[in-house]
Scaffold this motif. Structure first.
Motif, mmCIF file in Angstrom:
data_model
loop_
_atom_site.group_PDB
_atom_site.id
_atom_site.type_symbol
_atom_site.label_atom_id
_atom_site.label_comp_id
_atom_site.label_asym_id
_atom_site.label_seq_id
_atom_site.Cartn_x
_atom_site.Cartn_y
_atom_site.Cartn_z
ATOM 1 N N SER A 272 0.906 -1.191 -0.039
ATOM 2 C CA SER A 272 0.007 0.093 -0.056
ATOM 3 C C SER A 272 0.838 1.338 -0.067
ATOM 4 O O SER A 272 2.029 1.107 0.507
ATOM 5 C CB SER A 272 -1.002 0.157 1.098
ATOM 6 O OG SER A 272 -0.274 -0.162 2.324
ATOM 7 N N TYR B 286 4.323 7.278 2.078
ATOM 8 C CA TYR B 286 4.348 6.129 3.122
ATOM 9 C C TYR B 286 4.124 4.926 2.521
ATOM 10 O O TYR B 286 3.081 4.780 1.592
ATOM 11 C CB TYR B 286 3.393 6.303 4.233
ATOM 12 C CG TYR B 286 3.801 7.707 5.300
ATOM 13 C CD1 TYR B 286 4.843 7.216 6.567
ATOM 14 C CD2 TYR B 286 3.759 8.883 4.972
ATOM 15 C CE1 TYR B 286 5.135 8.382 7.123
ATOM 16 C CE2 TYR B 286 4.143 9.755 5.754
ATOM 17 C CZ TYR B 286 4.990 9.573 7.008
ATOM 18 O OH TYR B 286 5.391 10.656 7.466
ATOM 19 N N GLY C 235 3.680 0.880 2.850
ATOM 20 C CA GLY C 235 3.377 -0.493 3.675
ATOM 21 C C GLY C 235 3.736 -1.648 3.199
ATOM 22 O O GLY C 235 3.511 -2.081 2.052
ATOM 23 N N THR C 236 4.465 -2.404 4.002
ATOM 24 C CA THR C 236 4.764 -3.722 3.539
ATOM 25 C C THR C 236 4.726 -4.725 4.686
ATOM 26 O O THR C 236 4.185 -4.559 5.572
ATOM 27 C CB THR C 236 6.533 -3.644 3.219
ATOM 28 O OG1 THR C 236 7.301 -3.641 4.489
ATOM 29 C CG2 THR C 236 6.696 -2.320 2.248
ATOM 30 N N LEU D 290 6.307 -0.455 8.020
ATOM 31 C CA LEU D 290 6.178 1.029 7.472
ATOM 32 C C LEU D 290 7.328 1.767 7.136
ATOM 33 O O LEU D 290 8.190 1.733 7.829
ATOM 34 C CB LEU D 290 5.191 1.763 8.327
ATOM 35 C CG LEU D 290 4.719 3.322 7.700
ATOM 36 C CD1 LEU D 290 3.684 3.047 6.690
ATOM 37 C CD2 LEU D 290 4.172 4.009 8.764
#
Length: 206
Positions: free
Chosen positions: A180, A190, A192-193, A197
């Motif tokens: 994301s 930013y 997302g993984t 973050l």
């Protein structure tokens, strides 16, 4: 539920594995694929949604590409890839849509990134700067405040600059699977993984 969107007219659109639902605040209207109706959805599994400035809805499906909904007629116009298109099956499996007022509709799929051009209305595959690295499955798309497109994918983070149509990999050593993307008011991005973050400056630095 696989996708959600509120249209400029206030309608709520809900994409599920079995149908597209339109909610006006009082009741639902349901749209499904109907083999006997060429104006129906090309597929009932709805994975992505996007709205144009003039109120037309773009719908991404799990296995049969994209379609545009015309509110005046209540019908869908399918925009399928040609039968001989490269990697057709994976590119017809849509995972994300993002409208770009200056360039057209960005299409994320299990086969990478495409652009439905606002100029030609033709769909073209977007190549990576490094030909030996594939984008993989696109998971999210973000058009930032500068007009750059950010792509979250199974192979990492990618960017298409506003004056380009080529994918550049970002923070390759730190990010190998991105789920994301979000831009804050300071224009930082930013990421997302599964590992947590991350933050990337809007200029693309790590």
């Amino acid at each position: 539920v696989l996708s959600l969107l509120q249209g400029s007219d206030g309608m709520i659109w809900v994409g599920t594995q079995a149908a597209l639902h339109q909610f006006d605040g009082y009741r639902f209207r349901i749209f499904e694929h109907d083999v006997a109706n060429p104006g129906s959805l090309p597929d009932s599994a709805i994975t992505a949604l996007a709205e144009t400035a003039d109120g037309h809805l773009w719908v991404g499906t799990s296995a049969n590409g994209i379609a545009r909904f015309a509110p005046a007629t209540g019908s869908f116009e399918s925009h399928a890839l040609a039968p001989d298109a490269i990697n057709r099956s994976s590119r017809q499996s849509i995972t994300a849509l993002r409208l770009d007022p200056s360039r057209g509709l960005w299409i994320g799929s299990r086969g990478g990134l495409d652009l439905l051009s606002a100029e030609s209305n033709g769909r073209e595959h977007v190549e990576t700067a490094a030909q030996d690295v594939a984008v993989g499955v696109v998971r999210d798309l973000l058009l930032d405040s500068r007009g750059n497109l950010w792509v979250a994918s199974s192979s990492g983070l990618w960017r298409v600059n506003r004056d380009s149509r080529q994918l550049q990999r970002v923070a390759a050593t730190a990010l190998d699977d991105v789920s994301s993307i979000f831009e804050d008011q300071a224009h930082d991005i930013y990421i997302g993984t599964a590992s947590g973050l991350f933050r990337v400056d809007g200029g693309g630095g790590e």
